[in-house]
Design a protein around this motif. Structure first.
Motif, PDB file in Angstrom:
ATOM      1  N   LEU A  13       0.829  -1.197   0.000  1.00 36.72           N
ATOM      2  CA  LEU A  13       0.000   0.000   0.000  1.00 36.72           C
ATOM      3  C   LEU A  13       0.869   1.255   0.000  1.00 36.72           C
ATOM      4  N   LYS A  14       1.896   1.262   0.842  1.00 34.00           N
ATOM      5  CA  LYS A  14       2.775   2.430   0.901  1.00 34.00           C
ATOM      6  C   LYS A  14       3.559   2.592  -0.398  1.00 34.00           C
ATOM      7  N   GLN A  15       3.965   1.473  -0.998  1.00 37.09           N
ATOM      8  CA  GLN A  15       4.679   1.555  -2.275  1.00 37.09           C
ATOM      9  C   GLN A  15       3.770   2.109  -3.374  1.00 37.09           C
ATOM     10  N   ALA A  16       2.476   1.769  -3.304  1.00 33.55           N
ATOM     11  CA  ALA A  16       1.518   2.314  -4.268  1.00 33.55           C
ATOM     12  C   ALA A  16       1.373   3.825  -4.095  1.00 33.55           C
ATOM     13  N   THR A  67       9.664  14.004  -6.504  1.00 32.64           N
ATOM     14  CA  THR A  67       9.557  12.574  -6.189  1.00 32.64           C
ATOM     15  C   THR A  67       9.823  12.373  -4.702  1.00 32.64           C
ATOM     16  N   ILE A  68       9.383  11.239  -4.189  1.00 33.90           N
ATOM     17  CA  ILE A  68       9.668  10.876  -2.798  1.00 33.90           C
ATOM     18  C   ILE A  68      10.092   9.414  -2.748  1.00 33.90           C
ATOM     19  N   THR A  69      10.721   9.043  -1.654  1.00 31.86           N
ATOM     20  CA  THR A  69      11.093   7.654  -1.416  1.00 31.86           C
ATOM     21  C   THR A  69      10.185   7.073  -0.333  1.00 31.86           C
ATOM     22  N   LEU A  70      10.280   5.772  -0.153  1.00 31.56           N
ATOM     23  CA  LEU A  70       9.483   5.117   0.889  1.00 31.56           C
ATOM     24  C   LEU A  70       9.869   5.646   2.264  1.00 31.56           C
ATOM     25  N   ASP A  71      11.149   5.877   2.476  1.00 32.64           N
ATOM     26  CA  ASP A  71      11.605   6.424   3.756  1.00 32.64           C
ATOM     27  C   ASP A  71      11.031   7.822   3.994  1.00 32.64           C
TER      28      ASP A  71
END
Length: 246
Positions: free
Chosen positions: A158-161, A206-210
């Motif tokens: 979900l977070k990756q989406a 853009t953003i990263t998962l962290d």
């Protein structure tokens, strides 16, 4: 066949919600809408789909005749949010705050938010948040059901989406006509200027998962709901709501 003259959308005059379908014709009853909606309309948000499922439960608990008499014309709505005062179905959802130590519960609705900058980056995008239903509450291996999400979706999926949608081209760049796109871009410039005022920086491209995790995004512990069968079966509560709608 049911069409847009029966169920109106805000751009044709309904201004109660930004994304809201409203039954505005006596030609169809609310229960008929439930029966025919899936084969007539193809655009529904995650919140609208949860509302639709809740209406199904209400119809099953009350029976179609009582369900139809509950909603006068114009009060049967499908919207994106689960706590909207305009929608009678919201009165049967019981909100609760999720404690930090509380696990997920199968069958419950949960709300996951994207990075706070998403609303500055993509004004017309639909991934600012996701309403999902927990399908497996096994601690450490929870699964969720949601529109556009993979089967057996985990919290990480979900977070990756959310990250993937944040990093995708904004909606206005992908879909709108050139004229509409120019109008949207003017609004975007104003909104993104306010981001600099609010956060002291440009909107991240853009953003990263962290970075998503560090932003405080993810599960919104103050925005989860349970459809209450106790409230559905409470005749006094139901009649009070019905009188307020009339």
């Amino acid at each position: 066949m049911m069409d847009r003259t029966v169920v109106d959308f805000p751009y044709r005059g309904n201004t109660t919600r930004h994304t809201c379908y409203t039954l505005n014709s006596n030609a169809y009853s609310p229960s008929q809408i439930l029966d025919e909606w899936p084969s007539n309309f193809c655009f529904m948000s995650c919140g609208q789909l949860i509302h639709f499922a809740a209406y199904r439960v209400m119809s099953d608990v009350w029976g179609k005749a009582q369900f139809d008499t509950f909603f006068p014309t114009g009060s049967f709505r499908l919207t994106t949010t689960l706590n909207n005062a305009f929608d009678p179905v919201s009165a049967f959802f019981k909100p609760y705050d999720i404690r930090q130590d509380q696990g997920f519960i199968a069958g419950q609705c949960y709300h996951f938010t994207n990075h706070p900058s998403y609303r500055y980056r993509d004004l017309s995008g639909d991934s600012g948040s996701w309403n999902v239903v927990c399908s497996d509450a096994t601690p450490g291996n929870e699964k969720f059901i949601g529109l556009g999400l993979p089967l057996n979706c985990t919290k990480l999926d979900l977070k990756q989406a959310l990250v993937s949608d944040y990093n995708s081209p904004p909606y206005n760049e992908r879909v709108f006509s050139p004229v509409r796109r120019d109008m949207e871009l003017r609004k975007i410039r104003k909104v993104q200027a306010s981001h600099i005022q609010d956060y002291g920086s440009q909107v991240p491209e853009t953003i990263t998962l962290d970075e998503l995790d560090q932003s405080g995004a993810g599960l919104d512990r103050s925005y989860s709901f349970e459809l209450s069968l106790d409230l559905l079966r409470n005749e006094g509560y139901k009649m009070k709501l019905r009188d307020n709608l009339a």
